[in-house]
Scaffold this motif. Structure first.
Motif, mmCIF file in Angstrom:
data_model
loop_
_atom_site.group_PDB
_atom_site.id
_atom_site.type_symbol
_atom_site.label_atom_id
_atom_site.label_comp_id
_atom_site.label_asym_id
_atom_site.label_seq_id
_atom_site.Cartn_x
_atom_site.Cartn_y
_atom_site.Cartn_z
ATOM 1 N N GLY A 181 0.819 -1.213 0.000
ATOM 2 C CA GLY A 181 0.000 0.000 0.000
ATOM 3 C C GLY A 181 0.848 1.257 0.000
ATOM 4 O O GLY A 181 2.087 1.199 -0.055
ATOM 5 N N PRO A 182 0.212 2.407 0.089
ATOM 6 C CA PRO A 182 0.941 3.672 -0.026
ATOM 7 C C PRO A 182 1.720 4.063 1.219
ATOM 8 O O PRO A 182 2.542 4.963 1.168
ATOM 9 C CB PRO A 182 -0.180 4.682 -0.307
ATOM 10 N N GLY A 183 1.459 3.438 2.357
ATOM 11 C CA GLY A 183 2.143 3.812 3.590
ATOM 12 C C GLY A 183 1.274 4.714 4.444
ATOM 13 O O GLY A 183 0.443 5.469 3.945
ATOM 14 N N TRP A 184 1.488 4.638 5.756
ATOM 15 C CA TRP A 184 0.605 5.367 6.674
ATOM 16 C C TRP A 184 0.798 6.880 6.592
ATOM 17 O O TRP A 184 -0.126 7.650 6.845
ATOM 18 C CB TRP A 184 0.824 4.869 8.096
ATOM 19 N N THR A 185 1.987 7.334 6.236
ATOM 20 C CA THR A 185 2.172 8.784 6.072
ATOM 21 C C THR A 185 1.279 9.317 4.959
ATOM 22 O O THR A 185 0.642 10.367 5.102
ATOM 23 C CB THR A 185 3.642 9.101 5.774
ATOM 24 N N SER A 186 1.200 8.581 3.849
ATOM 25 C CA SER A 186 0.325 8.994 2.754
ATOM 26 C C SER A 186 -1.137 8.942 3.162
ATOM 27 O O SER A 186 -1.937 9.804 2.766
ATOM 28 C CB SER A 186 0.557 8.089 1.532
ATOM 29 N N VAL A 187 -1.499 7.945 3.953
ATOM 30 C CA VAL A 187 -2.880 7.857 4.429
ATOM 31 C C VAL A 187 -3.211 9.057 5.313
ATOM 32 O O VAL A 187 -4.285 9.659 5.186
ATOM 33 C CB VAL A 187 -3.100 6.533 5.191
ATOM 34 N N LEU A 188 -2.304 9.415 6.206
ATOM 35 C CA LEU A 188 -2.525 10.602 7.045
ATOM 36 C C LEU A 188 -2.682 11.861 6.196
ATOM 37 O O LEU A 188 -3.570 12.687 6.436
ATOM 38 C CB LEU A 188 -1.352 10.784 8.013
ATOM 39 N N ARG A 189 -1.840 12.003 5.195
ATOM 40 C CA ARG A 189 -1.929 13.183 4.339
ATOM 41 C C ARG A 189 -3.258 13.216 3.585
ATOM 42 O O ARG A 189 -3.848 14.279 3.384
ATOM 43 C CB ARG A 189 -0.760 13.200 3.346
ATOM 44 N N SER A 190 -3.734 12.058 3.178
ATOM 45 C CA SER A 190 -4.996 12.021 2.429
ATOM 46 C C SER A 190 -6.165 12.485 3.280
ATOM 47 O O SER A 190 -7.164 12.975 2.754
ATOM 48 C CB SER A 190 -5.270 10.599 1.921
ATOM 49 N N CYS A 191 -6.051 12.343 4.590
ATOM 50 C CA CYS A 191 -7.106 12.790 5.503
ATOM 51 C C CYS A 191 -6.844 14.199 6.036
ATOM 52 O O CYS A 191 -7.593 14.682 6.893
ATOM 53 C CB CYS A 191 -7.219 11.836 6.686
ATOM 54 N N GLY A 192 -5.788 14.839 5.534
ATOM 55 C CA GLY A 192 -5.428 16.147 6.080
ATOM 56 C C GLY A 192 -4.986 16.060 7.524
ATOM 57 O O GLY A 192 -5.092 17.024 8.286
ATOM 58 N N ALA A 193 -4.456 14.872 7.911
ATOM 59 C CA ALA A 193 -4.188 14.610 9.322
ATOM 60 C C ALA A 193 -2.708 14.609 9.673
ATOM 61 O O ALA A 193 -2.360 14.472 10.850
ATOM 62 C CB ALA A 193 -4.783 13.250 9.708
ATOM 63 N N HIS A 194 -1.825 14.749 8.686
ATOM 64 C CA HIS A 194 -0.398 14.537 8.951
ATOM 65 C C HIS A 194 0.151 15.532 9.961
ATOM 66 O O HIS A 194 0.810 15.144 10.946
ATOM 67 C CB HIS A 194 0.388 14.617 7.647
ATOM 68 N N GLU A 195 -0.120 16.817 9.785
ATOM 69 C CA GLU A 195 0.412 17.819 10.700
ATOM 70 C C GLU A 195 -0.224 17.705 12.078
ATOM 71 O O GLU A 195 0.460 17.837 13.107
ATOM 72 C CB GLU A 195 0.204 19.218 10.120
ATOM 73 N N ALA A 196 -1.543 17.446 12.113
ATOM 74 C CA ALA A 196 -2.210 17.259 13.403
ATOM 75 C C ALA A 196 -1.643 16.053 14.140
ATOM 76 O O ALA A 196 -1.452 16.083 15.363
ATOM 77 C CB ALA A 196 -3.714 17.083 13.181
ATOM 78 N N TYR A 197 -1.349 14.991 13.397
ATOM 79 C CA TYR A 197 -0.768 13.797 14.000
ATOM 80 C C TYR A 197 0.624 14.086 14.566
ATOM 81 O O TYR A 197 0.946 13.679 15.690
ATOM 82 C CB TYR A 197 -0.703 12.684 12.949
ATOM 83 N N LEU A 198 1.455 14.794 13.803
ATOM 84 C CA LEU A 198 2.801 15.102 14.272
ATOM 85 C C LEU A 198 2.757 15.968 15.530
ATOM 86 O O LEU A 198 3.560 15.773 16.453
ATOM 87 C CB LEU A 198 3.594 15.805 13.167
ATOM 88 N N ARG A 199 1.821 16.930 15.580
ATOM 89 C CA ARG A 199 1.698 17.751 16.789
ATOM 90 C C ARG A 199 1.262 16.905 17.980
ATOM 91 O O ARG A 199 1.772 17.061 19.093
ATOM 92 C CB ARG A 199 0.700 18.888 16.564
#
Length: 310
Positions: A181-199
């Motif tokens: 699959g694309p990887g969990w980082t890509s999944v987070l980005r697809s949900c607009g969640a990557h920055e919120a997750y990192l914080r």
């Protein structure tokens, strides 16, 4: 509120959210197939189509990116595809024209009119970005230009049930494809969640943390637990009187049971059996949707999808 209008409002929320989330899912996977030539394209596309309730058939021919986009992005006759969902949202807005605001109606009508042209003239990533932008405009108008009465609650209810279901599908896709699959980082980005997750995790990243964030975070609007809570609040606003001894609303019961399972189970148990748990979420959303129909618009002919001359 008339049953037919309430049903149309519910499905406006569901269809716009479906178009938005389908665009997010497809964007991640089409990008993955473009960047990783060693990926098994046919197997990945077939898996994704099955998870999106559109399993490939012999009539579909060879399954690749073109088939995926044709069936899940550009098919206006299928309300599970992006274009079909936007057409259906506009049709439901027409049926509730006396209730929805002029701005919301014009946005849905313009989106419906432009979806084919944009789909034909732009690259997939640009088309998906356009869909997300149009869905964001609709969501903004729902929030800022719609009184927070039953009209708003029915739209939010549809939006929230669809969001929980589609986020579950996205997580199931990644869990089943695994390393392919694309990887969990890509999944987070697809949900607009990557920055919120990192914080939330102070820059630390892991697959289990990413999956847990999208399932369990109580503050992120696209997490499953948040969406289920939003649906619960809308249902209770529509029908605030409850029995002292038991929950009488079956939709509240279905969503509450699966939400409690997620919140009180050990996170490791949820992550270890993610596809099965996400299947439970999807089943609960389907049963809740049926319960909403039976309770609030039992006498209507379903307006979930009514064909029109296109």
């Amino acid at each position: 509120m008339l049953s037919r209008i309430a049903e149309s409002l519910f499905w406006i929320g569901r269809y716009v959210e479906r178009a938005d989330d389908t665009a997010r899912i497809l964007d991640v996977h089409v990008q993955m197939l473009s960047e990783e030539p060693w990926a098994e394209e046919s197997a990945a596309c077939r898996t994704l189509m099955a998870i999106m309730d559109h399993p490939a058939t012999p009539e579909d021919g060879p399954v690749g990116r073109e088939t995926l986009l044709r069936l899940l992005a550009h098919d206006r006759s299928n309300p599970s595809a992006i274009a079909g969902a936007l057409v259906a949202a506009r049709e439901n807005a027409r049926r509730a024209r006396e209730i929805v605001s002029t701005e919301l109606w014009e946005t849905l009508n313009t989106t419906r009119n432009d979806v084919v042209t944009v789909g034909r003239t732009r690259r997939p990533h640009e088309f998906f970005a356009w869909v997300r932008e149009r869905a964001a405009v609709v969501a903004g108008l729902m929030e800022s230009a719609t009184p927070h009465d039953a009209t708003w609650h029915f739209m939010v209810l549809g939006q929230s049930i669809e969001r929980a279901d589609m986020t579950a599908r996205l997580l199931t896709t990644q869990a089943r494809l695994g390393a392919a699959g694309p990887g969990w980082t890509s999944v987070l980005r697809s949900c607009g969640a990557h920055e919120a997750y990192l914080r939330a995790h102070r820059g630390r990243t892991s697959d289990d943390d990413a999956a847990g964030f999208l399932v369990l975070d109580r503050l992120f609007p696209r997490s499953i637990v948040y969406a289920l809570g939003s649906a619960d609040r809308a249902l209770r606003a529509l029908e605030p009187v409850e029995s002292r001894r038991e929950v009488s609303d079956e939709a509240v019961r279905e969503l509450g049971v699966v939400r409690s399972r997620l919140e009180f189970a050990r996170r490791s148990d949820t992550i270890d059996d993610l596809p099965a748990v996400m299947g439970q979420v999807q089943e609960a959303c389907a049963r809740a949707s049926e319960a909403v129909r039976d309770r609030y618009f039992p006498s209507t002919v379903s307006t979930a999808w009514v064909g029109e001359a296109l």
